[in-house]
Design a protein around this motif. Structure first.
Motif, PDB file in Angstrom:
ATOM      1  N   ASP A   1       0.829  -1.209   0.000  1.00  8.46           N
ATOM      2  CA  ASP A   1       0.000   0.000   0.000  1.00  8.46           C
ATOM      3  C   ASP A   1       0.866   1.263   0.000  1.00  8.46           C
ATOM      4  O   ASP A   1       1.742   1.411   0.847  1.00  8.46           O
ATOM      5  CB  ASP A   1      -0.887  -0.028   1.258  1.00  8.46           C
ATOM      6  CG  ASP A   1      -2.051   0.946   1.143  1.00  8.46           C
ATOM      7  OD1 ASP A   1      -2.444   1.281   0.004  1.00  8.46           O
ATOM      8  OD2 ASP A   1      -2.557   1.367   2.202  1.00  8.46           O
ATOM      9  N   LYS A   2       0.627   2.144  -0.967  1.00 12.37           N
ATOM     10  CA  LYS A   2       1.246   3.474  -1.002  1.00 12.37           C
ATOM     11  C   LYS A   2       2.764   3.440  -0.850  1.00 12.37           C
ATOM     12  O   LYS A   2       3.340   4.201  -0.067  1.00 12.37           O
ATOM     13  CB  LYS A   2       0.653   4.367   0.100  1.00 12.37           C
ATOM     14  CG  LYS A   2      -0.836   4.626  -0.051  1.00 12.37           C
ATOM     15  CD  LYS A   2      -1.275   5.743   0.890  1.00 12.37           C
ATOM     16  CE  LYS A   2      -2.719   6.130   0.705  1.00 12.37           C
ATOM     17  NZ  LYS A   2      -3.654   5.097   1.194  1.00 12.37           N
ATOM     18  N   VAL A   3       3.404   2.547  -1.589  1.00 16.46           N
ATOM     19  CA  VAL A   3       4.866   2.465  -1.536  1.00 16.46           C
ATOM     20  C   VAL A   3       5.462   3.424  -2.570  1.00 16.46           C
ATOM     21  O   VAL A   3       5.220   3.290  -3.765  1.00 16.46           O
ATOM     22  CB  VAL A   3       5.343   1.017  -1.776  1.00 16.46           C
ATOM     23  CG1 VAL A   3       6.842   0.979  -2.082  1.00 16.46           C
ATOM     24  CG2 VAL A   3       5.031   0.166  -0.546  1.00 16.46           C
ATOM     25  N   SER A   4       6.208   4.413  -2.070  1.00 17.82           N
ATOM     26  CA  SER A   4       6.878   5.383  -2.934  1.00 17.82           C
ATOM     27  C   SER A   4       8.336   5.495  -2.527  1.00 17.82           C
ATOM     28  O   SER A   4       8.636   5.609  -1.338  1.00 17.82           O
ATOM     29  CB  SER A   4       6.236   6.775  -2.796  1.00 17.82           C
ATOM     30  OG  SER A   4       4.886   6.752  -3.167  1.00 17.82           O
ATOM     31  N   PHE A   5       9.222   5.450  -3.498  1.00 15.26           N
ATOM     32  CA  PHE A   5      10.646   5.649  -3.211  1.00 15.26           C
ATOM     33  C   PHE A   5      11.382   5.801  -4.524  1.00 15.26           C
ATOM     34  O   PHE A   5      10.835   5.536  -5.593  1.00 15.26           O
ATOM     35  CB  PHE A   5      11.241   4.471  -2.415  1.00 15.26           C
ATOM     36  CG  PHE A   5      11.363   3.207  -3.216  1.00 15.26           C
ATOM     37  CD1 PHE A   5      10.285   2.350  -3.371  1.00 15.26           C
ATOM     38  CD2 PHE A   5      12.562   2.872  -3.847  1.00 15.26           C
ATOM     39  CE1 PHE A   5      10.394   1.193  -4.129  1.00 15.26           C
ATOM     40  CE2 PHE A   5      12.678   1.713  -4.602  1.00 15.26           C
ATOM     41  CZ  PHE A   5      11.595   0.878  -4.741  1.00 15.26           C
ATOM     42  N   SER A   6      12.629   6.260  -4.442  1.00 12.31           N
ATOM     43  CA  SER A   6      13.469   6.226  -5.635  1.00 12.31           C
ATOM     44  C   SER A   6      14.832   5.668  -5.269  1.00 12.31           C
ATOM     45  O   SER A   6      15.196   5.589  -4.089  1.00 12.31           O
ATOM     46  CB  SER A   6      13.591   7.614  -6.271  1.00 12.31           C
ATOM     47  OG  SER A   6      14.203   8.483  -5.361  1.00 12.31           O
ATOM     48  N   LEU A   7      15.561   5.251  -6.289  1.00  9.13           N
ATOM     49  CA  LEU A   7      16.862   4.605  -6.089  1.00  9.13           C
ATOM     50  C   LEU A   7      17.822   5.086  -7.173  1.00  9.13           C
ATOM     51  O   LEU A   7      17.451   5.170  -8.344  1.00  9.13           O
ATOM     52  CB  LEU A   7      16.709   3.081  -6.212  1.00  9.13           C
ATOM     53  CG  LEU A   7      18.014   2.300  -6.092  1.00  9.13           C
ATOM     54  CD1 LEU A   7      18.257   1.915  -4.643  1.00  9.13           C
ATOM     55  CD2 LEU A   7      17.998   1.061  -6.962  1.00  9.13           C
ATOM     56  N   SER A   8      19.053   5.397  -6.756  1.00  6.01           N
ATOM     57  CA  SER A   8      20.084   5.827  -7.702  1.00  6.01           C
ATOM     58  C   SER A   8      21.131   4.741  -7.883  1.00  6.01           C
ATOM     59  O   SER A   8      21.303   3.885  -7.007  1.00  6.01           O
ATOM     60  CB  SER A   8      20.790   7.080  -7.190  1.00  6.01           C
ATOM     61  OG  SER A   8      19.860   8.107  -6.986  1.00  6.01           O
ATOM     62  N   ARG A   9      21.845   4.816  -8.987  1.00 10.15           N
ATOM     63  CA  ARG A   9      22.973   3.918  -9.192  1.00 10.15           C
ATOM     64  C   ARG A   9      23.970   4.098  -8.055  1.00 10.15           C
ATOM     65  O   ARG A   9      24.167   5.210  -7.559  1.00 10.15           O
ATOM     66  CB  ARG A   9      23.645   4.230 -10.533  1.00 10.15           C
ATOM     67  CG  ARG A   9      24.561   3.124 -11.006  1.00 10.15           C
ATOM     68  CD  ARG A   9      25.255   3.493 -12.298  1.00 10.15           C
ATOM     69  NE  ARG A   9      24.400   3.442 -13.476  1.00 10.15           N
ATOM     70  CZ  ARG A   9      24.189   2.345 -14.210  1.00 10.15           C
ATOM     71  NH1 ARG A   9      24.750   1.209 -13.890  1.00 10.15           N
ATOM     72  NH2 ARG A   9      23.411   2.395 -15.272  1.00 10.15           N
ATOM     73  N   GLY A  10      24.579   2.995  -7.611  1.00 10.13           N
ATOM     74  CA  GLY A  10      25.546   3.060  -6.520  1.00 10.13           C
ATOM     75  C   GLY A  10      24.936   2.815  -5.152  1.00 10.13           C
ATOM     76  O   GLY A  10      25.654   2.696  -4.179  1.00 10.13           O
ATOM     77  N   GLU A  11      23.611   2.735  -5.089  1.00 12.85           N
ATOM     78  CA  GLU A  11      22.961   2.460  -3.808  1.00 12.85           C
ATOM     79  C   GLU A  11      22.634   0.972  -3.669  1.00 12.85           C
ATOM     80  O   GLU A  11      22.295   0.312  -4.657  1.00 12.85           O
ATOM     81  CB  GLU A  11      21.635   3.219  -3.703  1.00 12.85           C
ATOM     82  CG  GLU A  11      21.788   4.703  -3.488  1.00 12.85           C
ATOM     83  CD  GLU A  11      20.438   5.344  -3.157  1.00 12.85           C
ATOM     84  OE1 GLU A  11      20.282   5.814  -2.024  1.00 12.85           O
ATOM     85  OE2 GLU A  11      19.550   5.354  -4.034  1.00 12.85           O
ATOM     86  N   VAL A  12      22.729   0.484  -2.438  1.00 14.28           N
ATOM     87  CA  VAL A  12      22.187  -0.836  -2.109  1.00 14.28           C
ATOM     88  C   VAL A  12      21.088  -0.589  -1.079  1.00 14.28           C
ATOM     89  O   VAL A  12      21.358  -0.156   0.039  1.00 14.28           O
ATOM     90  CB  VAL A  12      23.252  -1.785  -1.532  1.00 14.28           C
ATOM     91  CG1 VAL A  12      22.632  -3.143  -1.207  1.00 14.28           C
ATOM     92  CG2 VAL A  12      24.419  -1.960  -2.505  1.00 14.28           C
ATOM     93  N   LEU A  13      19.875  -0.801  -1.508  1.00 21.11           N
ATOM     94  CA  LEU A  13      18.705  -0.478  -0.688  1.00 21.11           C
ATOM     95  C   LEU A  13      18.054  -1.757  -0.180  1.00 21.11           C
ATOM     96  O   LEU A  13      17.754  -2.657  -0.962  1.00 21.11           O
ATOM     97  CB  LEU A  13      17.698   0.307  -1.535  1.00 21.11           C
ATOM     98  CG  LEU A  13      16.303   0.515  -0.935  1.00 21.11           C
ATOM     99  CD1 LEU A  13      16.367   1.389   0.321  1.00 21.11           C
ATOM    100  CD2 LEU A  13      15.378   1.146  -1.972  1.00 21.11           C
ATOM    101  N   ALA A  14      17.844  -1.810   1.141  1.00 24.27           N
ATOM    102  CA  ALA A  14      17.164  -2.964   1.729  1.00 24.27           C
ATOM    103  C   ALA A  14      15.698  -2.654   1.972  1.00 24.27           C
ATOM    104  O   ALA A  14      15.355  -1.564   2.423  1.00 24.27           O
ATOM    105  CB  ALA A  14      17.801  -3.327   3.064  1.00 24.27           C
ATOM    106  N   PHE A  15      14.856  -3.640   1.667  1.00 22.43           N
ATOM    107  CA  PHE A  15      13.497  -3.680   2.185  1.00 22.43           C
ATOM    108  C   PHE A  15      13.527  -4.678   3.333  1.00 22.43           C
ATOM    109  O   PHE A  15      13.694  -5.878   3.108  1.00 22.43           O
ATOM    110  CB  PHE A  15      12.511  -4.153   1.114  1.00 22.43           C
ATOM    111  CG  PHE A  15      12.061  -3.059   0.202  1.00 22.43           C
ATOM    112  CD1 PHE A  15      12.906  -2.582  -0.790  1.00 22.43           C
ATOM    113  CD2 PHE A  15      10.788  -2.510   0.319  1.00 22.43           C
ATOM    114  CE1 PHE A  15      12.492  -1.563  -1.638  1.00 22.43           C
ATOM    115  CE2 PHE A  15      10.365  -1.495  -0.534  1.00 22.43           C
ATOM    116  CZ  PHE A  15      11.212  -1.020  -1.507  1.00 22.43           C
TER     117      PHE A  15
END
Ligand code: ADP
Ligand code: ADP
Length: 224
Positions: free
Chosen positions: A20-34
């Protein structure tokens, strides 16, 4: 370079809202955890980002391309390791990676080079002619990651990448994920906090389908 822009993403299964209502952005070089407990909606989110699951609401752009409008060109920028990847124990590593390269649309004359490159990046230089079924779980997971990057995607999505591995294999796979983060954008899902501290530059905590917290690991480590 922005690799993912996700706006108000949602997914229902019947009456049940899983995301529900998941908003985010990601750039190159990032390691993003959920990060989140089982059932939080992580796999559903991963599956929507890879174009494997249709969202009920919201939008996803991958490398600037709308995933819902142009799924084929958007998906070309995404590599994916599912939580339970199909294994082909009777194929060699080279045969399997060549097969996945062809599935990804690589031209026949490019396949050999792509396989060699993916193997080198995943520490599989010596395993090309080994049968997948004869490899340890840790090496099988390297093969899983190699198939995810075979077409040199900008974005790599890994669903619970270290589940079922022993501690040494876990350490090796996490090191590999950090390396991938230097050239790609990486998103991984996990239900264990040490995975995040060991591999990620940013974390988003997911609970009952919602993003309830997000921060950069650097800020968390300094305690703000
Ligand atoms: P996680 O990966 O965080 O464990 P999931 O995305 O797998 O979360 O699941 C989120 C919620 O959606 C859970 O309540 C789960 O039971 C439900 N769910 C997931 N897949 C389906 C499905 N195919 N049909 C019905 N419910 C599902
Ligand atoms: P190595 O370089 O490991 O000694 P080879 O010289 O036999 O192995 O070549 C292996 C290469 O074969 C792989 O890097 C891969 O690119 C290529 N290859 C291409 N298509 C296939 C295929 N269908 N089966 C096996 N290997 C393939």
């Amino acid at each position: 370079e922005t690799l993912v822009e996700c706006h108000d993403l949602g997914r229902d299964y019947g009456q049940h809202t899983a995301v529900d209502k998941v908003s985010f952005s990601l750039s190159r070089g990032e390691v993003l955890a959920f990060l989140g407990p089982n059932g939080a909606g992580k796999s559903s989110t991963m599956n929507m980002l890879t174009g494997c699951l249709a969202p009920s609401r919201g939008s996803v752009r991958i490398a600037g391309i709308d995933l819902l409008e142009s799924p084929k060109s958007a998906k070309a920028h995404v590599g994916y390791l599912p939580e339970h990847p199909p294994l082909y124990p009777e194929l060699t590593v080279n045969e399997y990676l060549a097969f996945t390269a062809r599935l990804r649309g690589l031209r026949r004359e490019k396949v050999r080079q792509a396989v060699a490159r993916a193997r080198a990046r995943c520490g599989l230089e010596a395993q090309g002619k080994r049968l997948i079924g004869h490899l340890s779980r840790g090496y099988q997971q390297r093969v899983g990651i190699a198939q995810a990057i075979i077409h040199e995607p900008a974005l790599v999505i890994l669903d619970e990448p270290t589940v079922g591995l022993d501690p040494i294999q876990v350490r090796e796979i996490r090191a590999l994920i950090r390396e991938l983060g230097q050239d790609h954008g990486v998103i991984l899902s996990t239900h264990i906090l040490p995975e995040v501290t060991a591999t990620c530059s940013r974390v988003q905590i997911m609970f009952r389908g919602r993003l309830v917290y997000e921060d950069h690991m650097a800020a968390i480590n300094r305690g703000h």
